[in-house]
Motif scaffolding. Structure first.
Motif, PDB file in Angstrom:
ATOM      1  N   GLN A   1     -12.047 -32.254 -64.233  1.00 34.93           N
ATOM      2  CA  GLN A   1     -11.226 -32.113 -63.044  1.00 34.93           C
ATOM      3  C   GLN A   1     -11.452 -33.283 -62.098  1.00 34.93           C
ATOM      4  OE1 GLN A   1     -11.100 -27.204 -62.889  1.00 34.93           O
ATOM      5  NE2 GLN A   1     -12.001 -28.318 -61.183  1.00 34.93           N
ATOM      6  N   TYR A   2     -10.359 -33.690 -61.460  1.00 31.86           N
ATOM      7  CA  TYR A   2     -10.404 -34.688 -60.387  1.00 31.86           C
ATOM      8  C   TYR A   2      -9.974 -33.988 -59.107  1.00 31.86           C
ATOM      9  CZ  TYR A   2     -10.673 -37.959 -64.273  1.00 31.86           C
ATOM     10  OH  TYR A   2     -11.062 -38.623 -65.416  1.00 31.86           O
ATOM     11  N   ASN A   3     -10.848 -33.997 -58.115  1.00 34.78           N
ATOM     12  CA  ASN A   3     -10.654 -33.150 -56.943  1.00 34.78           C
ATOM     13  C   ASN A   3      -9.973 -33.822 -55.755  1.00 34.78           C
ATOM     14  OD1 ASN A   3     -11.930 -30.669 -57.867  1.00 34.78           O
ATOM     15  ND2 ASN A   3     -13.860 -31.795 -57.804  1.00 34.78           N
ATOM     16  N   TRP A   4      -9.675 -35.124 -55.836  1.00 31.68           N
ATOM     17  CA  TRP A   4      -9.155 -35.825 -54.666  1.00 31.68           C
ATOM     18  C   TRP A   4      -7.952 -36.699 -55.001  1.00 31.68           C
ATOM     19  CZ3 TRP A   4     -11.081 -34.382 -50.074  1.00 31.68           C
ATOM     20  CH2 TRP A   4     -12.341 -33.772 -50.060  1.00 31.68           C
ATOM     21  N   VAL A   5      -7.078 -36.256 -55.878  1.00 33.73           N
ATOM     22  CA  VAL A   5      -5.924 -37.075 -56.243  1.00 33.73           C
ATOM     23  C   VAL A   5      -4.764 -36.804 -55.285  1.00 33.73           C
ATOM     24  CG1 VAL A   5      -6.594 -37.116 -58.674  1.00 33.73           C
ATOM     25  CG2 VAL A   5      -4.999 -35.380 -57.874  1.00 33.73           C
TER      26      VAL A   5
ATOM     27  N   PRO B   1     -16.683 -25.422 -58.519  1.00 36.07           N
ATOM     28  CA  PRO B   1     -16.674 -26.242 -57.300  1.00 36.07           C
ATOM     29  C   PRO B   1     -16.771 -25.427 -56.018  1.00 36.07           C
ATOM     30  CG  PRO B   1     -15.016 -27.020 -58.835  1.00 36.07           C
ATOM     31  CD  PRO B   1     -15.528 -25.719 -59.380  1.00 36.07           C
ATOM     32  N   GLY B   2     -16.339 -24.161 -56.060  1.00 33.79           N
ATOM     33  CA  GLY B   2     -16.508 -23.276 -54.917  1.00 33.79           C
ATOM     34  C   GLY B   2     -15.731 -23.695 -53.682  1.00 33.79           C
ATOM     35  N   GLY B   3     -16.176 -23.176 -52.553  1.00 30.00           N
ATOM     36  CA  GLY B   3     -15.469 -23.369 -51.288  1.00 30.00           C
ATOM     37  C   GLY B   3     -15.445 -24.785 -50.766  1.00 30.00           C
ATOM     38  N   ASP B   4     -16.254 -25.673 -51.340  1.00 34.06           N
ATOM     39  CA  ASP B   4     -16.180 -27.074 -50.924  1.00 34.06           C
ATOM     40  C   ASP B   4     -14.852 -27.694 -51.318  1.00 34.06           C
ATOM     41  OD1 ASP B   4     -18.729 -27.765 -49.644  1.00 34.06           O
ATOM     42  OD2 ASP B   4     -19.600 -27.210 -51.569  1.00 34.06           O
TER      43      ASP B   4
ATOM     44  N   CYS C   1     -12.218 -25.542 -53.661  1.00 32.88           N
ATOM     45  CA  CYS C   1     -11.209 -24.609 -54.141  1.00 32.88           C
ATOM     46  C   CYS C   1     -10.658 -23.738 -53.019  1.00 32.88           C
ATOM     47  CB  CYS C   1     -11.808 -23.737 -55.238  1.00 32.88           C
ATOM     48  SG  CYS C   1     -10.644 -22.563 -55.941  1.00 32.88           S
ATOM     49  N   SER C   2      -9.338 -23.671 -52.927  1.00 34.10           N
ATOM     50  CA  SER C   2      -8.694 -22.855 -51.899  1.00 34.10           C
ATOM     51  C   SER C   2      -8.793 -21.366 -52.194  1.00 34.10           C
ATOM     52  CB  SER C   2      -7.220 -23.256 -51.770  1.00 34.10           C
ATOM     53  OG  SER C   2      -6.542 -23.108 -52.998  1.00 34.10           O
ATOM     54  N   LEU C   3      -9.161 -20.992 -53.434  1.00 35.86           N
ATOM     55  CA  LEU C   3      -9.309 -19.584 -53.789  1.00 35.86           C
ATOM     56  C   LEU C   3     -10.706 -19.050 -53.481  1.00 35.86           C
ATOM     57  CD1 LEU C   3      -7.532 -19.581 -57.276  1.00 35.86           C
ATOM     58  CD2 LEU C   3      -6.555 -18.958 -55.059  1.00 35.86           C
ATOM     59  N   ALA C   4     -11.658 -19.938 -53.286  1.00 39.00           N
ATOM     60  CA  ALA C   4     -13.053 -19.523 -53.156  1.00 39.00           C
ATOM     61  C   ALA C   4     -13.308 -18.791 -51.848  1.00 39.00           C
ATOM     62  CB  ALA C   4     -13.972 -20.734 -53.267  1.00 39.00           C
ATOM     63  N   ASN C   5     -14.186 -17.803 -51.918  1.00 39.79           N
ATOM     64  CA  ASN C   5     -14.638 -17.082 -50.734  1.00 39.79           C
ATOM     65  C   ASN C   5     -15.864 -17.733 -50.104  1.00 39.79           C
ATOM     66  OD1 ASN C   5     -12.730 -14.938 -50.957  1.00 39.79           O
ATOM     67  ND2 ASN C   5     -13.956 -14.075 -52.613  1.00 39.79           N
ATOM     68  N   ALA C   6     -16.587 -18.508 -50.902  1.00 38.56           N
ATOM     69  CA  ALA C   6     -17.845 -19.077 -50.429  1.00 38.56           C
ATOM     70  C   ALA C   6     -18.163 -20.338 -51.218  1.00 38.56           C
ATOM     71  CB  ALA C   6     -18.975 -18.061 -50.589  1.00 38.56           C
ATOM     72  N   LYS C   7     -19.072 -21.128 -50.691  1.00 39.38           N
ATOM     73  CA  LYS C   7     -19.489 -22.363 -51.348  1.00 39.38           C
ATOM     74  C   LYS C   7     -20.457 -22.043 -52.488  1.00 39.38           C
ATOM     75  CE  LYS C   7     -18.986 -25.392 -47.290  1.00 39.38           C
ATOM     76  NZ  LYS C   7     -18.422 -24.375 -46.384  1.00 39.38           N
ATOM     77  N   SER C   8     -20.307 -22.777 -53.588  1.00 41.44           N
ATOM     78  CA  SER C   8     -21.212 -22.642 -54.734  1.00 41.44           C
ATOM     79  C   SER C   8     -22.247 -23.761 -54.768  1.00 41.44           C
ATOM     80  CB  SER C   8     -20.416 -22.676 -56.048  1.00 41.44           C
ATOM     81  OG  SER C   8     -19.492 -21.638 -56.132  1.00 41.44           O
ATOM     82  N   LEU C   9     -21.791 -24.966 -54.454  1.00 35.52           N
ATOM     83  CA  LEU C   9     -22.628 -26.144 -54.675  1.00 35.52           C
ATOM     84  C   LEU C   9     -23.877 -26.174 -53.792  1.00 35.52           C
ATOM     85  CD1 LEU C   9     -19.792 -28.781 -55.147  1.00 35.52           C
ATOM     86  CD2 LEU C   9     -20.838 -27.244 -56.819  1.00 35.52           C
ATOM     87  N   PRO C  10     -23.808 -25.819 -52.501  1.00 33.85           N
ATOM     88  CA  PRO C  10     -25.050 -25.792 -51.714  1.00 33.85           C
ATOM     89  C   PRO C  10     -26.055 -24.767 -52.222  1.00 33.85           C
ATOM     90  CG  PRO C  10     -23.122 -25.837 -50.276  1.00 33.85           C
ATOM     91  CD  PRO C  10     -22.624 -25.577 -51.659  1.00 33.85           C
TER      92      PRO C  10
END
Length: 576
Positions: free
Chosen positions: A92-96, A427-430, A432-441
């Motif tokens: 995945q590319y997150n900033w295109v 990728p989580g909340g950092d 994804c617009s579907l995420a409820n919370a951050k995964s990466l931290p």
């Protein structure tokens, strides 16, 4: 690996041109977003929290060094210098930008790659064993079937608008490395036995499991068909998908997956309905032929292996200097796997450096360097794993020390494969617009807490999976320890599950109780792990200790800090 023919290349090129026109019309306003959305999704383009995200298919996880260099180029030119390898064997590319996506797809097409059906309510990228073709426990190389089904399912007009997304996993080995039972359909390939003499014949058959999945309602798939001849896979799967397409829920997004239908009908009734539909088409023209097998299978021949003698572990370790032997031996233990061919091994490159980057991320520089390593050490081929790492499948044992030294320079040699910090995370909340919370931290905090390799090796195999929402892209349900981000009154909280497992003993984890704040998670993990260390017997793995003891002691340990705080607050309140 499979090479595009004229039909493949023409199809992908036409798809790029078609999408270029669609993007142009979206940009000039002649195509509304509600009309454009299904078009972009079936070309792998999401609109995320901060930017567009493009998901590129790596069919059954297999790619080559040239393709990886193109992935690196795209990351540098169109993104922010990195790509994210996912649990579905995609990148995945997150900033295109929307404007750039047709050019990105055009560059991918030049190296026989695409993003077709990496999203949308259609048959997604087909996944398989990252060690296909080289694993010592393999019954049959699943890649020809993977490719035949990829071609069968790509742009299949009947299944372009299913009730929900649909995922296949295909395994051909004794050990399940595909999370087979957690897919909409899992296909277990095997060589059938000739009933006349009991010896293995050339008859390749498949057992079909249906109705698995994670997400909001995690369910393990059920066996609905045994010993299906491989030639009949298209007609049988067509029948299965027709039943789902006809009766799958379309009125409720959360109940639209096939697992809900199989559960509602029961596996036996679902199988009966599939058989009824199949009876009308099983002898039709859609089935595979031997000629089709031969056409595809010729691309999966063995590389030019040398005639080598298998080296002992001691002989391999002795390649290193005295000061490096301990560290090299540790890497050999965790990151190097056995091989079908004498004198060769498969090597896992870890994309999980402790606390520095998100699990599964690789920078442009790393991708370019890994492409060079593939050319130098593994016939120019690579694999992507469900655990978000990369594999060099065909490395000479005599070159393992040299490879290890090069991998260390790129920070992809951490010997933590299968250990607590080999974390799977979305990728989580950092992003994804579907995420409820951050995964990466959360992943970073846990990796920083458990940064002692000696301690990690003593703990042994423990899988830790983190998802930022109930869609379970981090596969938290099948982690020995799972972490799920949840929203409570606009705040980020984290729910813990224990007892999940992938592989032959697949199991869905159980929620231990109320959720935790983010800053509580490292202590919760410490308490759970301390309980395991105190209670394990005779070198038991975490999951064996959990299965023996049950959830209670781990649950009590997880909440001990929270209870202490509540008791302290209660005491202070009584005193006032």
């Amino acid at each position: 690996m499979y090479k595009y023919d004229h039909i493949d290349q023409t199809l992908v090129n036409q798809r790029v041109a078609q999408f270029r026109d669609q993007v142009a019309r979206r940009l000039d306003g002649s195509l509304a977003e509600e009309e454009f959305r299904p078009l972009r999704l079936q070309n792998g383009l999401y609109h995320q929290r901060h930017a567009y995200m493009l998901r590129v298919a790596i069919p059954y996880g297999l790619f080559n060094s040239k393709q990886l260099r193109t992935m690196a180029h795209i990351a540098e030119k169109y993104d922010r210098g990195y790509g994210h390898f996912t649990t579905r064997q995609n990148i995945q590319y997150n900033w295109v930008t929307l404007e750039d996506t047709p050019d990105i797809l055009a560059e991918l097409a030049k190296v026989e790659m695409h993003a077709i059906q990496t999203s949308g309510n259609c048959i997604r990228n087909i996944t398989s064993d990252a060690f296909a073709g080289v694993a010592g426990d393999e019954y049959v190389d699943p890649r020809p079937i993977c490719e035949l089904l990829r071609q069968w399912s790509t742009l299949h007009p009947e299944f372009a608008h299913l009730p929900r997304k649909f995922k296949f996993a295909i395994n051909g080995a004794k050990e399940d490395r595909t999370i087979l039972l957690c897919h909409d359909v899992g296909i277990e390939l095997k060589k059938s036995k000739d009933i006349h003499n009991g010896e293995l014949s050339n008859g390749l058959t498949a057992d079909i499991y249906a109705g698995g999945g994670m997400g909001r309602t995690p369910i393990l798939g059920s066996l609905i068909k045994q010993n299906l001849p491989w030639q009949l896979l298209p007609s049988y799967l067509t029948a299965l998908l027709r039943v789902y397409n006809r009766f799958g829920r379309r009125d409720n997004l959360y109940k639209a997956r096939i697992k809900i239908l199989v559960k509602a009908l029961g596996p036996e009734e679902f199988a009966r309905q599939v058989e009824g539909e199949w009876a009308h088409i099983k002898n039709g023209d859609d089935n595979f032929t031997q000629a089709e097998w031969d056409r595809v299978a010729k691309h999966f021949t063995k590389p030019a292996y040398k005639s080598l003698t298998t080296l002992s572990n001691e002989e391999i370790v002795n390649q290193a200097s005295d000061t490096e032997k301990a560290a090299f031996a540790r890497w050999l233990e965790r990151n190097v796997k056995g091989h079908q061919v004498p004198g060769y091994a498969s090597v896992i490159l870890s994309l999980k450096p402790h606390g520095s980057v998100a699990p599964g991320d690789a920078t442009t520089a790393q991708m370019l360097a890994i492409a060079d390593l593939a050319d130098q050490y593994s016939f120019g081929e690579l694999r992507a794993t469900h655990e978000q790492n990369l594999v060099l499948a065909d490395v000479e044992q005599g070159k393992l020390y040299a490879l290890w030294q090069e991998a260390k320079k790129q920070k992809v040699a951490l010997p933590n494969i299968g250990l607590l910090t080999d974390i799977i995370a979305c990728p989580g909340g950092d992003f994804c617009s579907l995420a409820n919370a951050k995964s990466l931290p959360i992943a970073k905090a846990i990796q920083e807490r458990f940064d002692d390799l000696d301690y990690l090796f003593d703990l042994g195999d423990i899988s830790l999976n983190i998802s930022g929402c109930i869609n379970s892209c981090g596969h938290h349900h099948v982690g020995n320890i799972g972490v799920l981000g949840v929203d409570k009154d606009g705040e980020e909280w984290y729910q813990i599950t224990l007892g999940g497992e992938q592989g032959n003993d697949a199991a869905i984890g159980k929620v231990i109780g109320p959720s935790f704040y983010a800053d509580e998670i490292p202590d919760v993990m410490t308490n759970i792990i301390n309980t395991y260390v105190a209670q394990r017997q005779d070198g038991e793995s975490f999951i064996k200790t959990y299965n023996r003891l049950g959830i209670t002691p781990f649950k009590e340990a997880a909440y001990q800090n929270k209870r202490a705080k509540e008791e302290k607050a209660q005491t202070a309140g009584d005193a006032s």
